[in-house]
Structure formats: C-alpha cells, structure tokens
Write a protein that holds these residues in place. Structure first.
Motif, mmCIF file in Angstrom:
data_model
loop_
_atom_site.group_PDB
_atom_site.id
_atom_site.type_symbol
_atom_site.label_atom_id
_atom_site.label_comp_id
_atom_site.label_asym_id
_atom_site.label_seq_id
_atom_site.Cartn_x
_atom_site.Cartn_y
_atom_site.Cartn_z
ATOM 1 N N ILE A 47 -17.832 44.103 30.157
ATOM 2 C CA ILE A 47 -16.379 44.272 30.275
ATOM 3 C C ILE A 47 -15.676 42.925 30.152
ATOM 4 N N LYS A 48 -16.178 41.910 30.846
ATOM 5 C CA LYS A 48 -15.550 40.585 30.791
ATOM 6 C C LYS A 48 -15.618 39.987 29.391
ATOM 7 N N THR A 50 -15.882 41.649 26.535
ATOM 8 C CA THR A 50 -15.005 42.433 25.658
ATOM 9 C C THR A 50 -13.555 42.017 25.854
ATOM 10 N N MET A 51 -13.153 41.846 27.096
ATOM 11 C CA MET A 51 -11.773 41.420 27.360
ATOM 12 C C MET A 51 -11.516 40.015 26.821
ATOM 13 N N PHE A 52 -12.449 39.092 27.046
ATOM 14 C CA PHE A 52 -12.282 37.709 26.604
ATOM 15 C C PHE A 52 -12.211 37.622 25.078
ATOM 16 N N GLY A 54 -11.755 40.158 22.943
ATOM 17 C CA GLY A 54 -10.655 40.981 22.437
ATOM 18 C C GLY A 54 -9.333 40.253 22.516
ATOM 19 N N LEU A 55 -9.094 39.584 23.625
ATOM 20 C CA LEU A 55 -7.849 38.824 23.764
ATOM 21 C C LEU A 55 -7.817 37.657 22.790
#
Length: 83
Positions: A47-48, A50-52, A54-55
């Motif tokens: 999750i971390k 993907t968020m990193f 993706g952003l």
C-alpha cells in the motif's frame, strides 16, 4: 622545482585517502536494517509503495492538466482528432 611539485602531490594524495575509512560507520547485519521503512508487513508495504509511486507519477500529469485547465483548453477530448 619538480621535486617540490611531486612532494606536494604526494601529500595531497595522502590527505585525500586518509579520511576515507570504512570502520567509521557500523550497521548490524540484519535484513532490512538499512531501509528507512519496515518490510515486515507485505500488505502495508504494498500500500505504501503504491501510494508513493502513484503520487510520484501522478504529479506531472496533474500539473499538465492544471496548466491546460488554466489556459481554457481541454487536456483530453474524446473522439476523432480535429482536422
């Protein structure tokens, strides 16, 4: 004259080599101890990451959209290209 040039270059070489010691820093030899995040939970890590990522990839696209939006031009227009 030439001997002083050689002696100065030798002193400079010693001065550069001396501070580069490998025993100044010490890390425990444990898997993941050198990373700034925990790898124990695979779901949390996914999750971390993907968020990193993706952003990081979304910021330029959002910036381009915002610049087109300010100019009054659509960023994406579905359909055939204008002729």
């Amino acid at each position: 004259m030439y001997s002083s040039v050689f002696s100065r270059s030798a002193l400079r070489a010693r001065a550069v080599i001396r501070p580069t010691r490998s025993d100044v820093y010490h890390w425990e030899n444990v898997d993941g101890s050198h990373l700034p995040f925990s790898t124990k939970s695979r779901v949390g890590l996914a999750i971390k990451m993907t968020m990193f990522l993706g952003l990081g990839f979304a910021v330029p696209v959002i910036g381009a959209w915002w610049q087109f939006h300010k100019a009054g031009k659509p960023f994406y227009r579905p359909g055939p290209p204008p002729s």
